[in-house]
Design an enzyme around this catalytic site. Structure first.
Site, PDB file in Angstrom:
ATOM      1  N   ASP A 288       0.860  -1.174   0.000  1.00 55.19           N
ATOM      2  CA  ASP A 288       0.000   0.000   0.000  1.00 55.19           C
ATOM      3  C   ASP A 288       0.904   1.235   0.000  1.00 55.19           C
ATOM      4  O   ASP A 288       2.130   1.130   0.052  1.00 55.19           O
ATOM      5  CB  ASP A 288      -0.972  -0.029   1.199  1.00 55.19           C
ATOM      6  CG  ASP A 288      -2.203   0.845   0.941  1.00 55.19           C
ATOM      7  OD1 ASP A 288      -2.140   1.730   0.056  1.00 55.19           O
ATOM      8  OD2 ASP A 288      -3.228   0.672   1.623  1.00 55.19           O
TER       9      ASP A 288
HETATM   10  C1  NOJ Z   1      -4.032   3.966   0.229  1.00 51.90           C
HETATM   11  C2  NOJ Z   1      -5.236   3.093   0.311  1.00 51.90           C
HETATM   12  O1  NOJ Z   1      -5.208   2.339   1.509  1.00 51.90           O
HETATM   13  C3  NOJ Z   1      -5.395   2.135  -0.857  1.00 51.90           C
HETATM   14  O2  NOJ Z   1      -6.654   1.531  -0.767  1.00 51.90           O
HETATM   15  C4  NOJ Z   1      -5.242   2.860  -2.155  1.00 51.90           C
HETATM   16  O3  NOJ Z   1      -5.395   1.965  -3.228  1.00 51.90           O
HETATM   17  C5  NOJ Z   1      -3.889   3.542  -2.196  1.00 51.90           C
HETATM   18  N1  NOJ Z   1      -3.775   4.479  -1.102  1.00 51.90           N
HETATM   19  C6  NOJ Z   1      -3.651   4.284  -3.509  1.00 51.90           C
HETATM   20  O4  NOJ Z   1      -4.444   5.397  -3.579  1.00 51.90           O
END
Ligand code: NOJ
Length: 746
Positions: A288
């Site tokens: 993530d």
């Molecule tokens: C953080 C989020 O937890 C995730 O769901 C997302 O895909 C990414 N950022 C990218 O924006």
């Protein structure tokens, strides 16, 4: 089962590509940047994009996300391919969570439809639109089991149940991984544009997330620590991910949180032992956002170098946003701190995904109507309306106030969300446009008879006191006073749910309760329509509202979907997939709970001094404009041997006077197992449509998958003994039978 998709041909081609890459270019393939984040470096005067562009040209970037459209995508692909056209194309990602230009209901709403196939269709439509802008990797579906409505990301989830989340995971993965030839349309090449998991012509990769346990953040506070036993992990959290892998998900996103003390992107047990060794996942694991860097903040890595090694060894292939792989991996390999073969394995997987998606043959996109047209595609609008109306849950309807008569003389549509076009888009709708949204007011206006007077007043702000507070209220009272019926559009703004949008107060925010109370004094019938991203704790509303319609954030066709339900053009069939608590103190509250050892009744039982332990509305609950009767459960063979399945059925009859949909739910309890079991768990459901007076016999077959428990050694196994099975309209109702799995003869 389509999870094995790396064919000998793909493998050979990926190996050939790999052989051409320098160590820096290999680390580059493992590096993904956020193109939307573009600060200027004060020392160099260069923007982040200047720097990334330079890196792309050198082959030091494998993926980017947060781009704005086909033109930019093509420009960056050209840069990646280089002058000689020999470079490796970028994998362009995006958070396509519940639609792209055409915004569909938030996932929690789509879950309430209990219609995974419909969700698969919305995911496919979203991927078609995204692909036209060059997006070949959607960071969806979010399949975190969520038991806490304080957590803002419950809006993005399927709700609290692992079985339902698994059904949606499968449909969503297959839906979003559309076929296509780069245009995302059916052009007769064998792709049908509908999505079918990993087909011969898959053009978009899905990315189920967040693996694993992210939905269990303590106290419902996003990013908070998670304490997750191996049992809950395997019984509750993992099943949807396993299903997503079985359905052919090409990638998966590791979560921010720790599991058993180790943050997911450094957790070898999660990423390698379970995902690859147990499940045979062949695809790519992405971290993530900035999660490699956060290994240092978590306190499991002393510095970037250690973070880099931990993540690589655990099985994280793509580093989202931190840049740690490209900064450190080549040197660490040269210094012999990590074998190059480990890097090669990760890069091979990334290249295989790119090959699978056809990016090598079709790095560029021709902008299609989806991206350039001012209007949304008609078929996607129709789908959005269908999804909107199916997502709505009727929670209360006293005195048959709904459906409204179209010829009602005067309807007052009041409330801070009545005329909002932005909020119904919900969280994560970057590509949606408020102009495309049909508000509640507009929906009601278009549906009501021409002679009807539909008045509007805001009444109050969603979450703040404005200077015009008193006059807003006075205006609302005036409109309500002249009306035959009042529709109150209440709830939360789009910014009150989603990532980092958690609440400790689950009431209607701001002055909305005051508005309800004031309007109710006029004695008019009140229909409360709740546009929210989470379950609310609003027991008091029942005293004031004759009808309560849970309408969530329903996307571009919100107003039409809601009006369809209010006027009875569509008979609501949605059912809750997340429990509505009576108060915040009950949270987390969910149906899939265990017995305690305490006997019921008396002082020393499990209860509260100041509240019931029952929820406001249970999982699976929802009303209809018609009624259904459940017949006795029939089971020809109530005793079976180990390894056999039970076949049960019940007749469901529409006893009302209009056609309607019912979600027939089947729950099971193992009465005495070697480890404690939930009181009930969902093992099947059917959504049926019955005409007035019509009956249907609904059958469930409960085999190993439905009866198995996870034993003390963490193996799925069926144990002999008694089972109780319910077939009914919610987790709190239904007929039951006792069945027995016989022990093998000694
Ligand atoms: C953080 C989020 O937890 C995730 O769901 C997302 O895909 C990414 N950022 C990218 O924006």
């Amino acid at each position: 089962m389509k999870k094995a998709w790396i064919t000998p041909d793909i493998r050979t081609k990926a190996q050939q590509l790999l052989a051409r890459l320098s160590l820096e270019q290999k680390a580059g393939q493992m590096t993904q940047y956020d193109w939307g984040f573009n600060p200027i470096n004060p020392d160099t005067g260069l923007s982040q994009r200047d720097v990334i562009s330079e890196q792309i040209a050198q082959g030091h970037v494998g993926s980017v996300f947060n781009l704005a459209g086909a033109e930019e995508a093509n420009r960056l692909q050209k840069l990646a391919l280089g002058e000689d056209g020999e470079g490796v194309p970028l994998l362009i990602g995006r958070d396509v969570i519940h639609g792209y230009r055409t915004v569909f209901p938030i996932p929690l709403a789509q879950a309430s439809a209990w219609n995974p196939a419909l969700a698969g269709a919305t995911a496919a439509a979203a991927s078609r639109e995204a692909l036209a802008d060059g997006v070949a990797w959607v960071f969806a579906p979010m399949i975190d089991v969520s038991r806490d409505p304080r957590w803002g990301r419950i809006a993005e989830s399927i709700g609290e149940d692992p079985y339902l989340a698994s059904a949606y995971a499968e449909a969503w993965v297959r839906g979003s991984q559309i076929d296509g030839d780069g245009k995302g349309n059916d052009d007769g090449d064998g792709g049908d544009g509908s999505g079918d998991g990993v087909g011969a012509d898959t053009a978009v990769a899905s990315c189920p997330k967040h693996y694993a346990g992210y939905g269990l953040a303590e106290a419902g506070r996003d990013y908070n620590t998670v304490d997750l036993s191996d049992r809950v992990l395997r019984e509750v959290i993992l099943p949807p991910f396993r299903q997503a892998v079985e359905a052919g998900a090409l990638t998966i996103m590791a979560s921010f949180n720790e599991v058993n003390g180790v943050p997911a992107c450094a957790n070898r047990y999660l990423l390698t032992t379970i995902l690859r060794e147990e499940w045979g996942f062949e695809g790519v694991v992405a971290s993530d956002y900035n999660a490699l860097q956060e290994l240092i903040t978590h306190g499991v890595a002393a510095d970037e170098e250690e973070a880099c090694l931990l993540a690589l060894r655990a099985g994280t292939d793509v580093d989202m946003a931190s840049g740690i792989y490209i900064r450190h991996l080549p040197r660490l390999v040269r210094e012999g701190k990590v074998p190059e073969s480990l890097v090669d394995e990760a890069v091979l997987r990334i290249l295989a995904v790119k090959l699978k998606l056809g990016l090598l043959e079709r790095p560029f996109v021709a902008p299609s109507d989806y991206a350039t047209d001012e209007r949304l595609p008609a078929e996607h609008i129709a789908l959005a309306r269908q999804a909107a109306r199916e997502s709505i849950v009727l929670l209360r309807n006293e005195g048959g106030v709904l459906p409204l008569s179209k010829s009602a003389r005067a309807i007052a549509v009041i409330g801070p969300l009545a005329d909002s076009r932005k909020d119904p888009l919900g969280c994560w709708a970057f590509d949606g446009r408020p102009d495309d949204v049909v508000s509640v007011l507009e929906g009601v206006r278009q549906a009501a008879d021409q002679e009807a007077v539909v008045s509007y007043a805001k009444g109050c702000e969603v979450d703040s006191d404005s200077a015009s507070g008193e006059s807003d209220l006075a205006e609302a009272l005036e409109a309500a006073g002249k009306a035959d019926v009042v529709v109150l559009a209440l709830g939360e703004t789009f910014e009150m749910s989603g990532e980092a949008r958690c609440r400790t107060n689950l009431d209607l925010p701001g002055g909305q309760r005051r508005l309800v109370e004031a309007v109710s004094k006029l004695g008019k019938p009140i229909v409360a329509v709740l546009l929210t991203g989470r379950p609310l704790a609003i027991p008091w509303l029942q005293e004031y509202a004759d009808a309560i319609v849970q309408a969530w954030h329903l996307g571009v066709q919100s107003g039409h979907g809601i009006a369809d339900v209010l006027f009875g053009d569509y008979n609501p069939g949605g059912r809750l997939t997340a429990t509505f608590p009576l108060n915040v103190g009950q949270v987390p509250i969910y149906y899939y709970r265990k017995k305690t050892g305490r006997p019921p009744g008396g002082v020393y039982t499990s209860y509260y001094l100041d509240s019931s332990t029952d929820p406001l509305y249970p999982f699976g609950f929802g009303l209809s404009y018609t009624s259904f009767r459940y017949g006795e459960i029939l089971c020809a063979k109530p005793r079976v041997a180990l390894g056999e399945a039970f076949e049960l059925s019940a007749q469901v009859t529409n006893t009302g006077d209009r056609e309607g949909e019912e979600v027939v739910q089947c729950y099971v309890r193992d009465e005495a197992a070697s480890v404690t079991q939930p009181l009930k768990k969902l093992v099947g459901f059917r959504k049926i449509r019955l005409k007035a007076g019509e009956s249907e016999v609904v059958t469930f077959v409960l085999g190993e998958e439905s009866l198995a428990i996870i034993d003390a050694d963490m193996n799925a196994t069926v144990e002999s003994g008694d089972f109780t099975v319910w077939i009914g309209p919610s987790s709190a109702e239904g007929e039951s039978v006792r069945l027995t799995v016989e022990a093998p003869a000694q």
